[in-house]
Design a protein around this motif. Structure first.
Motif, PDB file in Angstrom:
ATOM      1  N   LEU A  84       0.816  -1.197  -0.046  1.00 16.21           N
ATOM      2  CA  LEU A  84      -0.018  -0.026   0.029  1.00 16.21           C
ATOM      3  C   LEU A  84       0.845   1.192   0.120  1.00 16.21           C
ATOM      4  O   LEU A  84       1.944   1.288   0.857  1.00 16.21           O
ATOM      5  CB  LEU A  84      -0.860   0.132   1.305  1.00 16.21           C
ATOM      6  N   GLN A  85       0.515   2.310  -0.685  1.00 15.82           N
ATOM      7  CA  GLN A  85       1.230   3.453  -0.825  1.00 15.82           C
ATOM      8  C   GLN A  85       0.379   4.407  -0.947  1.00 15.82           C
ATOM      9  O   GLN A  85      -0.797   4.512  -1.513  1.00 15.82           O
ATOM     10  CB  GLN A  85       2.113   3.626  -2.332  1.00 15.82           C
ATOM     11  N   LYS A  86       0.623   5.603  -0.118  1.00 14.38           N
ATOM     12  CA  LYS A  86      -0.162   6.807   0.099  1.00 14.38           C
ATOM     13  C   LYS A  86      -0.153   7.595  -1.324  1.00 14.38           C
ATOM     14  O   LYS A  86       0.976   7.929  -1.470  1.00 14.38           O
ATOM     15  CB  LYS A  86      -0.100   7.540   1.248  1.00 14.38           C
ATOM     16  N   GLY A  87      -1.284   8.143  -1.582  1.00 12.57           N
ATOM     17  CA  GLY A  87      -0.995   9.179  -2.753  1.00 12.57           C
ATOM     18  C   GLY A  87      -1.302  10.582  -2.127  1.00 12.57           C
ATOM     19  O   GLY A  87      -0.919  10.774  -0.863  1.00 12.57           O
ATOM     20  N   ASP A  88      -1.613  11.479  -2.904  1.00 15.35           N
ATOM     21  CA  ASP A  88      -1.694  12.998  -2.463  1.00 15.35           C
ATOM     22  C   ASP A  88      -3.028  13.235  -1.551  1.00 15.35           C
ATOM     23  O   ASP A  88      -3.114  14.420  -1.092  1.00 15.35           O
ATOM     24  CB  ASP A  88      -1.836  13.773  -3.643  1.00 15.35           C
ATOM     25  N   LEU A  89      -4.089  12.484  -1.598  1.00 12.96           N
ATOM     26  CA  LEU A  89      -5.218  12.591  -0.904  1.00 12.96           C
ATOM     27  C   LEU A  89      -5.444  11.444   0.033  1.00 12.96           C
ATOM     28  O   LEU A  89      -6.710  11.324   0.009  1.00 12.96           O
ATOM     29  CB  LEU A  89      -6.310  13.020  -2.156  1.00 12.96           C
ATOM     30  N   SER A  90      -4.769  11.051   0.644  1.00  7.48           N
ATOM     31  CA  SER A  90      -5.015   9.732   1.368  1.00  7.48           C
ATOM     32  C   SER A  90      -5.573   9.962   2.731  1.00  7.48           C
ATOM     33  O   SER A  90      -6.000   9.221   3.483  1.00  7.48           O
ATOM     34  CB  SER A  90      -3.684   8.905   1.787  1.00  7.48           C
ATOM     35  N   GLU A  91      -5.498  11.240   3.331  1.00 11.52           N
ATOM     36  CA  GLU A  91      -6.249  11.492   4.584  1.00 11.52           C
ATOM     37  C   GLU A  91      -7.619  11.422   4.549  1.00 11.52           C
ATOM     38  O   GLU A  91      -8.330  12.002   3.635  1.00 11.52           O
ATOM     39  CB  GLU A  91      -5.627  13.077   4.962  1.00 11.52           C
TER      40      GLU A  91
END
Lengths: 113, 113
Positions: free
Chosen positions: A55-62
């Motif tokens: 899993l990798q967070k993008g720019d809008l993961s919050e």
């Protein structure tokens, strides 16, 4: 050929509710993505998964969680739906060799009352 | 990190006209560039891509795009548009060796009869 199936097509939720969106692909692709598209706007990357169990967070993961249960499926959870939120969530997959093509599902349209 | 800019939110042309949709990016290294089309109510579909070699790449339905390293651009062109080309067009970039794919805000093309 293959297909990406997103379920549900339409999702109506209540403020504060936890909502889960599902994506299945039968391309046997390693990498999968979740994007959010707001009306009249571009795509913003929420999460991506390079391979199964990654899993990798993008720019809008919050405000979101994701889960790659197996190679063919990638789920996205809205942890607490925001009142009057409306957006389309798009799932995509690809087999990364050298910049391979992304294949997209038709989307899940979210409305929060 | 890579960024992509599509400066024209809306472009209107007449059927048979030529059109150019602009895309500019910023990234320090080797880059993958793509264009996608989205018809109303559907997911995105791949048009064409560039990584290396001939800077002019051909795509489906008569579309082509030209990469310019000096201008940091990857503009999409079509010599003669058809009403069915009316859609939203997205430019996408990904850094070489990475899996993160970032999309621009899109350009809505309207082709009038």
């Amino acid at each position: 050929g293959g297909i990406i199936t997103q379920t549900p097509k339409f999702l109506i939720g209540q403020e504060g509710q936890k909502l889960t969106l599902k994506c299945q692909q039968n391309f046997n692709h390693d990498t999968m993505y979740w994007y959010r598209q707001d009306s009249g706007k571009g795509l913003r990357l929420i999460y991506y998964s390079i391979t199964e169990n990654d899993l990798q967070k993008g720019d809008l993961s919050e405000g979101y969680d994701a889960s790659r249960e197996k190679k063919s499926s990638f789920s996205l959870t809205v942890t607490s739906a925001q009142k009057n939120e409306m957006a389309v969530f798009l799932c995509a997959s690809t087999d990364w060799g050298l910049g391979n093509t992304l294949y997209f599902g038709a989307g899940t349209r979210l409305s929060v009352l | 990190t890579q960024t992509v800019s599509q400066s024209d939110a809306h472009v209107t042309v007449f059927e048979g006209d030529s059109v150019e949709l602009r895309c500019n990016y910023s990234y320090g290294g080797s880059i993958y560039l793509s264009w996608y089309i989205q018809h109303h109510g559907h997911g995105l579909q791949f048009l064409l891509k560039y990584y290396s070699g001939n800077p002019v790449v051909q795509g489906v339905n008569g579309f082509e795009a030209e990469f310019s390293k000096s201008d940091s651009s990857f503009h999409l062109r079509k010599a003669s548009v058809h009403w069915s080309d009316s859609a939203v067009y997205f430019c996408a970039v990904a850094g070489a060796g990475g899996y993160k794919v970032v999309f621009g805000s899109g350009t809505r093309l309207l082709v009038s009869p």
